[in-house]
Write a protein that holds these residues in place. Structure first.
Motif, short mmCIF file in Angstrom:
data_model
loop_
_atom_site.label_atom_id
_atom_site.label_comp_id
_atom_site.label_asym_id
_atom_site.label_seq_id
_atom_site.Cartn_x
_atom_site.Cartn_y
_atom_site.Cartn_z
N ALA A 102 0.78 -1.28 -0.13
CA ALA A 102 0.09 -0.10 -0.01
C ALA A 102 0.75 1.40 0.18
CB ALA A 102 -1.01 0.13 1.24
N SER A 103 1.90 1.17 0.56
CA SER A 103 2.78 2.41 0.71
C SER A 103 3.44 2.67 -0.83
CB SER A 103 4.16 2.08 1.67
OG SER A 103 3.59 2.07 3.01
N VAL A 104 3.91 1.43 -1.54
CA VAL A 104 4.38 1.77 -2.78
C VAL A 104 3.10 2.42 -3.64
CG1 VAL A 104 4.96 0.54 -4.80
CG2 VAL A 104 5.91 -0.31 -2.62
N ALA A 105 1.93 1.72 -3.72
CA ALA A 105 1.03 2.46 -4.44
C ALA A 105 0.70 3.88 -3.91
CB ALA A 105 -0.26 1.72 -4.11
N GLU A 106 0.63 4.33 -2.71
CA GLU A 106 0.42 5.55 -2.17
C GLU A 106 1.57 6.59 -2.68
OE1 GLU A 106 -1.86 8.43 0.05
OE2 GLU A 106 -2.15 6.47 -0.89
N LEU A 107 2.71 6.16 -2.56
CA LEU A 107 3.91 6.79 -2.97
C LEU A 107 3.67 7.34 -4.61
CD1 LEU A 107 6.80 8.05 -2.76
CD2 LEU A 107 7.77 5.82 -3.31
N LEU A 108 3.44 6.29 -5.39
CA LEU A 108 3.34 6.43 -6.73
C LEU A 108 2.20 7.31 -7.03
CD1 LEU A 108 5.46 4.41 -7.36
CD2 LEU A 108 4.03 3.49 -9.08
N LEU A 109 1.10 7.16 -6.29
CA LEU A 109 -0.22 8.14 -6.66
C LEU A 109 0.25 9.53 -6.34
CD1 LEU A 109 -2.84 5.52 -5.58
CD2 LEU A 109 -2.51 6.65 -7.82
N ARG A 110 0.88 9.72 -5.01
CA ARG A 110 1.30 11.19 -4.46
C ARG A 110 2.24 11.71 -5.48
NH1 ARG A 110 0.44 11.98 1.88
NH2 ARG A 110 -1.49 10.61 2.11
N THR A 111 3.25 11.00 -5.97
CA THR A 111 4.24 11.57 -6.76
C THR A 111 3.58 11.93 -8.13
OG1 THR A 111 5.68 10.04 -6.08
CG2 THR A 111 6.35 10.90 -8.08
N ALA A 112 2.71 11.19 -8.69
CA ALA A 112 2.03 11.66 -9.80
C ALA A 112 0.98 12.79 -9.46
CB ALA A 112 0.84 10.34 -10.01
N ALA A 113 0.43 13.07 -8.45
CA ALA A 113 -0.41 14.21 -8.31
C ALA A 113 0.59 15.47 -8.36
CB ALA A 113 -1.01 14.29 -6.98
N ALA A 114 1.84 15.45 -7.53
CA ALA A 114 2.75 16.42 -7.56
C ALA A 114 3.21 16.66 -9.04
CB ALA A 114 3.90 16.00 -6.43
N LEU A 115 3.41 15.80 -9.72
CA LEU A 115 3.95 15.78 -11.35
C LEU A 115 3.03 16.57 -11.91
CD1 LEU A 115 5.69 12.46 -11.79
CD2 LEU A 115 6.98 14.69 -11.87
N ARG A 116 1.72 16.41 -11.66
CA ARG A 116 0.55 16.98 -12.16
C ARG A 116 0.41 18.59 -11.72
NH1 ARG A 116 -4.71 14.58 -10.24
NH2 ARG A 116 -4.00 16.09 -8.45
N ASP A 117 0.58 18.66 -10.60
CA ASP A 117 0.31 20.20 -9.85
C ASP A 117 1.57 21.06 -9.57
OD1 ASP A 117 -2.40 18.88 -9.83
OD2 ASP A 117 -2.28 18.41 -7.89
N GLU A 118 2.54 20.73 -9.48
CA GLU A 118 3.52 21.37 -9.03
C GLU A 118 4.73 21.70 -9.96
OE1 GLU A 118 5.42 19.76 -5.74
OE2 GLU A 118 3.50 19.10 -4.70
N PRO A 119 5.33 22.88 -10.41
CA PRO A 119 5.84 23.59 -11.52
C PRO A 119 7.26 22.77 -11.29
CG PRO A 119 4.47 25.36 -11.06
CD PRO A 119 4.08 24.02 -10.00
N LEU A 120 7.77 23.16 -9.90
CA LEU A 120 9.08 22.39 -9.76
C LEU A 120 9.22 20.75 -10.18
CD1 LEU A 120 11.54 23.39 -6.91
CD2 LEU A 120 11.42 21.14 -7.52
#
Length: 226
Positions: A102-120
């Motif tokens: 579940a941690s692996v899935a959560e990490l990828l999903l949160r990284t995906a959201a950051a890649l979508r939303d954060e310019p940096l």
């Protein structure tokens, strides 16, 4: 001999002035860094100039050069910040204390959201793709990120919770490659608007026990309910 009061206390405003100057310098560097990130994310490294960064930051070109010697140093700073952001995401996931897979899935999903939303984050991902065009040595991509996922997979295997015969290190490499490839395609095709869906597809295909992450992902539960 007793010093005059003004002379004795003269170091106080001087120290405060130095502190304020340092604070302004930090703010200026951060302003320039985030302006560079927006420029790199939107236009790519080859076409961005120091003048572009100055315009975006609202500062003079001289001020930009004062803090960063050239465009290469800006690219390095943005990429370094990108690799600071990834551990911050993984630390947030670790604090949830959910099972390893579940941690692996959560990490990828949160990284995906950051890649979508954060310019940096967008800039860091793009600079990694363009690294051959940048005349400075950038950090190697996703080493610690992959190692963390491998460790979680190893813990899951030890606990009998990993439905996979592939060794954890290999599985982690494959998953990270698939994920960052998917985010790249999502960026090119849909400006990352479908990155969460593509991440779920990667998880379903590579790690079968994450077939329905809605039951194990705090991120998905929160944003599906919202």
């Amino acid at each position: 001999m007793k010093l005059p009061r003004d002379h004795a206390m003269g170091h106080v405003p001087s120290a405060r002035a130095k502190e304020l100057k340092q604070e302004r310098a930090i703010r200026s560097r951060q302003n320039i860094l985030h302006a560079a990130a927006r420029a790199f994310a939107e236009r790519g490294y080859p076409t961005v100039t120091m003048h572009d960064v100055a315009d975006l930051s609202g500062m003079t070109k001289g001020a930009v050069y004062f803090h960063y010697a050239n465009k290469e140093s800006l690219a390095l700073a943005v990429t370094t910040e990108f690799y600071t952001r990834l551990p911050a995401i993984s630390d947030a996931v670790a604090r949830l204390a959910v099972p390893p897979v579940a941690s692996v899935a959560e990490l990828l999903l949160r990284t995906a959201a950051a890649l979508r939303d954060e310019p940096l984050m967008k800039a860091g991902a793009r600079l990694q793709i363009e690294r051959a065009l940048i005349d400075v040595e950038l950090p190697l991509p996703f080493e610690d990120y992959t190692a963390l996922i491998s460790a979680w997979f190893q813990s899951a295997r030890t606990a009998g919770e990993l439905e996979h015969d592939t060794p954890p290190q290999t599985l982690a490499r494959v998953l990270v490659s698939a994920f960052f490839g998917a985010q790249h395609l999502s960026w090119v095709v849909n400006d990352r608007t479908d990155i969460i869906e593509r991440t779920l597809e990667v998880l379903h295909a590579v790690v079968p026990c994450t077939r329905d992450p809605r039951h194990i992902s705090p991120y998905l539960r929160e944003h599906t309910a919202a």
